[in-house]
Design a protein around this motif. Structure first.
Motif, PDB file in Angstrom:
ATOM      1  N   GLY A 143     -16.387 -25.381  13.424  1.00 31.86           N
ATOM      2  CA  GLY A 143     -17.379 -24.627  14.168  1.00 31.86           C
ATOM      3  C   GLY A 143     -17.314 -25.010  15.636  1.00 31.86           C
ATOM      4  N   THR A 144     -18.198 -24.406  16.405  1.00 30.91           N
ATOM      5  CA  THR A 144     -18.186 -24.674  17.845  1.00 30.91           C
ATOM      6  C   THR A 144     -19.556 -25.129  18.317  1.00 30.91           C
ATOM      7  OG1 THR A 144     -18.638 -22.334  18.309  1.00 30.91           O
ATOM      8  CG2 THR A 144     -16.331 -23.042  18.325  1.00 30.91           C
ATOM      9  N   PRO A 145     -19.573 -25.976  19.332  1.00 28.85           N
ATOM     10  CA  PRO A 145     -18.412 -26.617  19.930  1.00 28.85           C
ATOM     11  C   PRO A 145     -17.924 -27.776  19.067  1.00 28.85           C
ATOM     12  CG  PRO A 145     -20.384 -27.479  20.979  1.00 28.85           C
ATOM     13  CD  PRO A 145     -20.828 -26.425  19.990  1.00 28.85           C
ATOM     14  N   THR A 146     -16.638 -27.989  19.071  1.00 24.80           N
ATOM     15  CA  THR A 146     -16.069 -29.204  18.505  1.00 24.80           C
ATOM     16  C   THR A 146     -15.422 -29.952  19.658  1.00 24.80           C
ATOM     17  OG1 THR A 146     -15.721 -28.279  16.303  1.00 24.80           O
ATOM     18  CG2 THR A 146     -14.390 -30.188  16.898  1.00 24.80           C
ATOM     19  N   LEU A 147     -15.817 -31.202  19.804  1.00 24.46           N
ATOM     20  CA  LEU A 147     -15.333 -32.023  20.912  1.00 24.46           C
ATOM     21  C   LEU A 147     -14.412 -33.112  20.386  1.00 24.46           C
ATOM     22  CD1 LEU A 147     -18.716 -32.477  22.821  1.00 24.46           C
ATOM     23  CD2 LEU A 147     -16.922 -30.791  23.264  1.00 24.46           C
ATOM     24  N   TYR A 148     -13.406 -33.411  21.178  1.00 27.91           N
ATOM     25  CA  TYR A 148     -12.497 -34.520  20.901  1.00 27.91           C
ATOM     26  C   TYR A 148     -12.580 -35.484  22.072  1.00 27.91           C
ATOM     27  CZ  TYR A 148     -10.517 -32.279  16.863  1.00 27.91           C
ATOM     28  OH  TYR A 148     -10.356 -31.727  15.619  1.00 27.91           O
ATOM     29  N   VAL A 149     -12.896 -36.721  21.756  1.00 26.13           N
ATOM     30  CA  VAL A 149     -13.004 -37.783  22.748  1.00 26.13           C
ATOM     31  C   VAL A 149     -11.771 -38.665  22.597  1.00 26.13           C
ATOM     32  CG1 VAL A 149     -14.306 -39.851  23.356  1.00 26.13           C
ATOM     33  CG2 VAL A 149     -15.512 -37.708  22.870  1.00 26.13           C
TER      34      VAL A 149
END
Length: 169
Positions: A143-149
């Motif tokens: 789903g959104t938002p999906t964040l990558y750190v």
């Protein structure tokens, strides 16, 4: 894990060799993505040159009927080096304005010929949006938002403090 890792094909703000990376899989019509946009901007301001921020498309067109058109419009602006101004206009505060007429207005705001950002002209960038979407599927985006750190999926709250902590720990 992020598949593929960030590369020269990505839309990136910041230095390529910045030690911290934040990537967002987003949808221009998603209310949660719209809420995250100013938070991410504040994170960028706080971390400055230490952060590179990247955006990949993940239009949830079944839920958001204008998301795909907005994604392709931003890619058309990107062909003229105006992806980020278009991104900023599309995520401007307030409810999303993403009809074909609205996309033309966003193009003017971004300094792009308004006729270049609407169908059928946008057909030439549909593969780019699809590639981003498919990379999201391979990377586990649901789903959104999906964040990558720093290359790892982030599952905490989308606040300035928590994102800065996750990026710098």
């Amino acid at each position: 894990m992020l598949d593929p890792p960030l590369g020269p094909y990505d839309h990136v703000q910041g230095h390529a060799d910045a030690p911290l990376t934040l990537l967002k899989y987003g949808d221009f019509e998603c209310p949660y993505c719209r809420d995250a946009a100013p938070v991410i901007e504040k994170v960028r301001e706080e971390l400055g040159d230490r952060l590179r921020f990247a955006f990949r498309h993940f239009p949830l067109h079944d839920l958001h009927p204008h998301a795909l058109a907005a994604a392709t419009a931003s890619e058309m602006a990107g062909l003229e080096g105006r992806f980020w101004p278009m991104h900023a206009s599309l995520y401007a505060p307030g409810p999303p304005r993403l009809t074909q007429a609205d996309l033309r207005e966003h193009a003017v705001n971004a300094g792009v010929d308004p006729e270049k950002v609407v169908w059928p002209r946008t057909r030439v960038v549909e593969d780019r949006v699809e590639a981003d979407f498919n990379s999201g599927v391979r990377s586990g985006v649901r789903g959104t938002p999906t964040l990558y750190v720093n290359g790892e999926v982030y599952q905490g709250p989308v606040t300035v403090e928590r994102l800065v902590d996750a990026l710098t720990e």
